[in-house]
Design an enzyme around this catalytic site. Structure first.
Site, PDB file in Angstrom:
ATOM      1  N   ASN A   1      11.163 -34.202   7.845  1.00 48.29           N
ATOM      2  CA  ASN A   1      10.521 -33.184   6.999  1.00 48.29           C
ATOM      3  C   ASN A   1       9.857 -32.168   7.915  1.00 48.29           C
ATOM      4  OD1 ASN A   1       8.991 -31.703   5.220  1.00 48.29           O
ATOM      5  ND2 ASN A   1       7.534 -33.354   4.749  1.00 48.29           N
ATOM      6  N   TRP A   2      10.467 -30.985   8.002  1.00 49.63           N
ATOM      7  CA  TRP A   2       9.937 -29.965   8.927  1.00 49.63           C
ATOM      8  C   TRP A   2       8.707 -29.254   8.368  1.00 49.63           C
ATOM      9  CZ3 TRP A   2      14.592 -26.883  11.484  1.00 49.63           C
ATOM     10  CH2 TRP A   2      15.249 -27.742  12.370  1.00 49.63           C
ATOM     11  N   LYS A   3       8.399 -29.482   7.099  1.00 48.94           N
ATOM     12  CA  LYS A   3       7.261 -28.788   6.466  1.00 48.94           C
ATOM     13  C   LYS A   3       7.380 -27.274   6.708  1.00 48.94           C
ATOM     14  CE  LYS A   3       4.638 -32.942   7.261  1.00 48.94           C
ATOM     15  NZ  LYS A   3       3.367 -33.599   7.185  1.00 48.94           N
TER      16      LYS A   3
ATOM     17  N   HIS B   1       5.784 -35.090  -2.413  1.00 47.76           N
ATOM     18  CA  HIS B   1       5.078 -35.279  -1.136  1.00 47.76           C
ATOM     19  C   HIS B   1       3.581 -35.102  -1.382  1.00 47.76           C
ATOM     20  CE1 HIS B   1       3.710 -34.706   2.961  1.00 47.76           C
ATOM     21  NE2 HIS B   1       4.866 -35.217   3.366  1.00 47.76           N
TER      22      HIS B   1
ATOM     23  N   GLU C   1       1.403 -33.639   0.218  1.00 52.13           N
ATOM     24  CA  GLU C   1       0.917 -32.271   0.436  1.00 52.13           C
ATOM     25  C   GLU C   1       1.205 -31.394  -0.777  1.00 52.13           C
ATOM     26  OE1 GLU C   1       2.785 -31.677   4.257  1.00 52.13           O
ATOM     27  OE2 GLU C   1       1.431 -33.166   5.122  1.00 52.13           O
TER      28      GLU C   1
ATOM     29  N   GLU D   1       4.403 -43.320   1.762  1.00 51.96           N
ATOM     30  CA  GLU D   1       3.683 -42.562   2.781  1.00 51.96           C
ATOM     31  C   GLU D   1       2.179 -42.614   2.508  1.00 51.96           C
ATOM     32  OE1 GLU D   1       6.386 -39.387   4.692  1.00 51.96           O
ATOM     33  OE2 GLU D   1       5.411 -38.490   2.975  1.00 51.96           O
TER      34      GLU D   1
ATOM     35  N   GLY E   1       0.396 -37.354   9.746  1.00 51.54           N
ATOM     36  CA  GLY E   1      -0.071 -36.394  10.746  1.00 51.54           C
ATOM     37  C   GLY E   1      -1.334 -36.795  11.479  1.00 51.54           C
TER      38      GLY E   1
ATOM     39  N   GLY F   1       7.638 -36.529   9.860  1.00 48.01           N
ATOM     40  CA  GLY F   1       7.179 -35.145   9.905  1.00 48.01           C
ATOM     41  C   GLY F   1       7.202 -34.622  11.332  1.00 48.01           C
ATOM     42  N   GLY F   2       6.062 -34.683  12.010  1.00 50.85           N
ATOM     43  CA  GLY F   2       5.900 -34.088  13.342  1.00 50.85           C
ATOM     44  C   GLY F   2       6.989 -34.485  14.332  1.00 50.85           C
TER      45      GLY F   2
END
Ligand code: PEP
Length: 248
Positions: free
Chosen positions: A9-11, A93, A95, A163, A169, A229-230
């Site tokens: 997930n590159w966000k 998600h 976020e 998650e 993160g 993610g990261g």
């Protein structure tokens, strides 16, 4: 047997150079090679699909609207994502749930929209830190799962991503025991609701997965891969996670 999945997930990150790097990702392991999915921002979907042609990488969106079309400024529909050549979409998600006040009912409608457009839905659930410290953690996650997941799910149409919000993160990860306990609970719930089909729905772990902790996390029977993610932003970080999954 469930096919494993490494999803990135590159966000709100990504550019042409990162798309070029997609061509370097490899799926080791022959028949047991993990599926690899990258979810870039929606503006890069068309380019990402083109860049991943002739590679083992599939492309997905990070969110979709539940409606087919209409007055929803800034949103994209599931059919629009499908039209780019993408095959999946992340929904729910934390976020999105946090930044956009998405409820379980909203998320459930998005899963249905994804299915309507023939996209694999990756449904995210997970507890806050306060909820993890309380006595009802598993009940809270179970309730979120039940309310976000429509009827009729199959292994071909749905992936669950567990998650913990406090692990995303932050560099913090639940203990292996906590991951095992939570994934086993999710599996039991899927089987209770969908019968044998519930056994074919993949359950990913997400939250600070790194090359250094991936192999241990993948030892859990009901961890079928990771939502990353990261560490999905650089091939040098994501490839060892894919390799650890292939070796698990
Ligand atoms: C995520 O945002 O889905 C995620 C798991 O992020 P990170 O790997 O950076 O914790």
């Amino acid at each position: 047997m469930r096919r494993t999945l490494a999803a990135g997930n590159w966000k709100m990150n990504g550019d042409a150079a990162m798309l070029e790097a997609l061509g370097h990702l490899q799926a080791p392991g022959g028949d047991s090679a993990p599926d690899i999915l990258i979810c870039p921002p929606s503006t890069l979907l068309v380019q990402a699909v083109a860049a991943s042609k002739d590679s083992p990488v599939s492309i997905g969106g990070q969110d979709c609207h539940s409606a087919e079309s209409g007055a929803h400024t800034g949103d994209v529909s599931a059919a629009m994502i499908k039209a780019t050549g993408a095959s999946a979409v992340i929904v729910g998600h934390s976020e999105r749930r946090g930044d956009h006040a998405e409820t379980n009912a909203d998320v459930r409608a998005k899963v249905e929209a994804a299915w309507g457009a023939d996209l694999l839905a990756i449904l995210c659930i997970g507890e806050s830190e306060v909820e993890r410290m309380g006595p009802d953690t598993l009940d809270i996650i179970a309730a979120q799962l039940d309310a976000s997941m429509p009827d009729g799910a199959t292994g071909e149409t749905l992936v669950i991503a567990y998650e913990p919000i406090w692990a995303i993160g932050t560099g913090r990860v639940p203990t292996l025991e906590q991951i095992v306990e939570t994934h086993d609970m999710i599996r039991a719930r899927l089987v209770t609701r969908f019968g044998s089909e519930g056994d074919s729905i993949r359950i990913l772990y997400g939250g600070s997965v790194k090359p250094s902790n991936a192999a241990e996390i993948f030892t859990a029977e009901n961890v079928d891969g990771a939502l990353v993610g990261g560490a999905s932003l650089k091939v040098a970080d994501f490839q060892p996670i894919i390799d650890a999954l292939a070796a698990s």
